[in-house]
Enzyme design. Sequence first.
Site, mmCIF file in Angstrom:
data_model
loop_
_atom_site.group_PDB
_atom_site.id
_atom_site.type_symbol
_atom_site.label_atom_id
_atom_site.label_comp_id
_atom_site.label_asym_id
_atom_site.label_seq_id
_atom_site.Cartn_x
_atom_site.Cartn_y
_atom_site.Cartn_z
ATOM 1 N N ASP A 214 -1.869 40.180 -15.763
ATOM 2 C CA ASP A 214 -2.589 40.733 -14.618
ATOM 3 C C ASP A 214 -1.609 41.209 -13.538
ATOM 4 O O ASP A 214 -0.633 40.508 -13.234
ATOM 5 C CB ASP A 214 -3.480 39.619 -14.044
ATOM 6 C CG ASP A 214 -4.494 40.132 -13.046
ATOM 7 O OD1 ASP A 214 -5.368 40.923 -13.432
ATOM 8 O OD2 ASP A 214 -4.415 39.731 -11.865
ATOM 9 N N GLU A 263 10.191 32.566 -29.296
ATOM 10 C CA GLU A 263 10.317 31.240 -29.896
ATOM 11 C C GLU A 263 9.294 31.067 -31.017
ATOM 12 O O GLU A 263 9.354 30.132 -31.796
ATOM 13 C CB GLU A 263 10.054 30.142 -28.841
ATOM 14 C CG GLU A 263 11.162 29.991 -27.811
ATOM 15 C CD GLU A 263 10.703 29.161 -26.600
ATOM 16 O OE1 GLU A 263 9.595 28.560 -26.643
ATOM 17 O OE2 GLU A 263 11.465 29.117 -25.618
HETATM 18 C C1 GLC Z 1 -6.525 42.915 -11.934
HETATM 19 C C2 GLC Z 1 -7.813 42.546 -12.629
HETATM 20 C C3 GLC Z 1 -8.907 42.531 -11.621
HETATM 21 C C4 GLC Z 1 -8.586 41.509 -10.563
HETATM 22 C C5 GLC Z 1 -7.218 41.756 -9.943
HETATM 23 C C6 GLC Z 1 -6.734 40.557 -9.179
HETATM 24 O O1 GLC Z 1 -6.527 44.213 -11.472
HETATM 25 O O2 GLC Z 1 -8.045 43.411 -13.696
HETATM 26 O O3 GLC Z 1 -10.151 42.254 -12.196
HETATM 27 O O4 GLC Z 1 -9.564 41.542 -9.557
HETATM 28 O O5 GLC Z 1 -6.246 42.005 -10.920
HETATM 29 O O6 GLC Z 1 -6.431 39.503 -10.036
#
Ligand code: GLC
Length: 560
Positions: A214, A263
């Site tokens: 993310d 790993e």
């Molecule tokens: C990313 C995710 C989104 C989330 C953001 C914060 O863009 O896809 O859904 O709100 O990160 O974590």
Amino acid sequence: MTDALLTETRDDTTAAWWRQAAVYQIYPRSFADANGDGLGDIPGIVSRADYLQELGIDAVWLSPFYPSALADGGYDVADYRDVDPRLGTLDDFDDMVAALHERGIRVVVDIVPNHSSDLHEWFQEALAAGRGSAARERYIFREGSGPDGSEPPTDWTAAFGGSAWERVEDGQWYLHSFAPEQPDFNWDHPEVREDFLTTLRFWSDRGVDGFRIDVAHMLTKDLSEPLPSSAELEGMPHDGTHPLHDRDDVHEIYAEWRRVFDEYDPPRTAVAEAWVSTPERRARYASAEGLGQAFNFDLLVADFDAAQFRTIIADNLAQADATGSSTTWVLSNHDVTRHATRYGLAPLNGREGVKQGVEWVAAGGPADQLDRETGLRRAHAATLLLLGLPGSTYLYQGEELGLQEVAEIAPEQRQDPSFFRGAVFDGLGRDGCRVPLPWTASGPSFGFGGIEAHLPQPAWFAEHAVEVEEADPQSTLSLYREALRLRRLLQTDESLEWIETGRADVLRFARPNGWQIVTNFGSEPFDLGADAAEVVLGAVVDGAVPADSTVWIAPAGLVG
Ligand code: GLC
């Protein structure tokens, strides 16, 4: 076509399984609800494992299922190494991995490293320990500005709207790039770094095959004083030196992660969600010494337009070639208006696809602006084109049912923080693509489970229910299943050759094994001549590819 060819599968034991995988994104709280509490769960996924197998995907990517207060749909993680009790247990998770692996489906989980939930034990510790404490060092605390520190340290805004700083009881402020319930970690802190290595090993040891990272471009920050203003930030180049975004030093983290991935046998894979300025900057995340692959969102923000598609495809294939990675194709995910809706909005061309969808949702989804039929036809055409390309394709749950965005969600039923905090980009928020799936045409929650799903399902979901579409050979689901089945035959070398069509609105390419894909973006039929007889997927009308359609042409001799 011979049965032997159709049952042929790729060698899925190789370390390169991810390069051309069809990955299906599950938003766990909205997929299937086994315990009937209105919230999808891990046993729900297990109960639909056969559905996933029949769909013909290679892997699932699960959006966060970790303990969370759901301030941001689970992207506010309170414990990175557990399952939210409302979604199940770690044992359920293990059962799910086993059920999917038995069916030849890999499992990718979401890692959210930029920020935790404010309920994470480290953040709670930081609050309790007070200013100047070691516990606060794991996050980004600063004194406020103004004579008495009652103003935020800077004028930065959070992605979901409002200030990027939140004040705590003793008067200090902490940074949150997203919602206030999502405090940003301090990635200069060795314990933060170490803890994520532990998390990666924890899930890898449980059999997880890969990770989706993310906001991978935001982890490291240069917060040396004096902090710049928003206006100053705006003027700074995105060349690896920006204080907040896509810094070169973030790749030191991923090099360390790569050593962990390696790993394992086969090595664990990763795909970066990195919203960066250029394909060249994105390539760094996709390097073999780093995460290995990065999302390419170029088609997701493009129009349904032959010239745009061709340029984007060519650029990304060249980029993948240069890095040794494989590219990724995405039209929909849990953050954007579904592509069947984007493609059905007027004006149909000439605007950035994603923004067009956001505006429509923000306007309350006016029915007279959406041509559902055109949208769905174009969505089919675009998806079939994507599935014919080299590289991996990420599909988002519900698109295989032809779902449109749900605009009819009352303000009091909305959940997305971007709605409540008024983020400009997100309009009314992202709930409309997160509405729980319809499994049956009638009954409570359309067979999702429970009396009522956690987001309201509109009446028109009935016609898209899995049971309805399974029984209909002309449905979107039947089309996806057939495409994913044939894709196993079509995917060979990661290359393609463009074939000139004499029309600016028709794209045609061949894969090295002779398969051809033709997409007609225009309104006039495109004549196929003798090749019409070799079409195995998509409709041919009077020997031609109709408007807004894609066909797959099998190598000569395969049909018959
Ligand atoms: C990313 C995710 C989104 C989330 C953001 C914060 O863009 O896809 O859904 O709100 O990160 O974590």
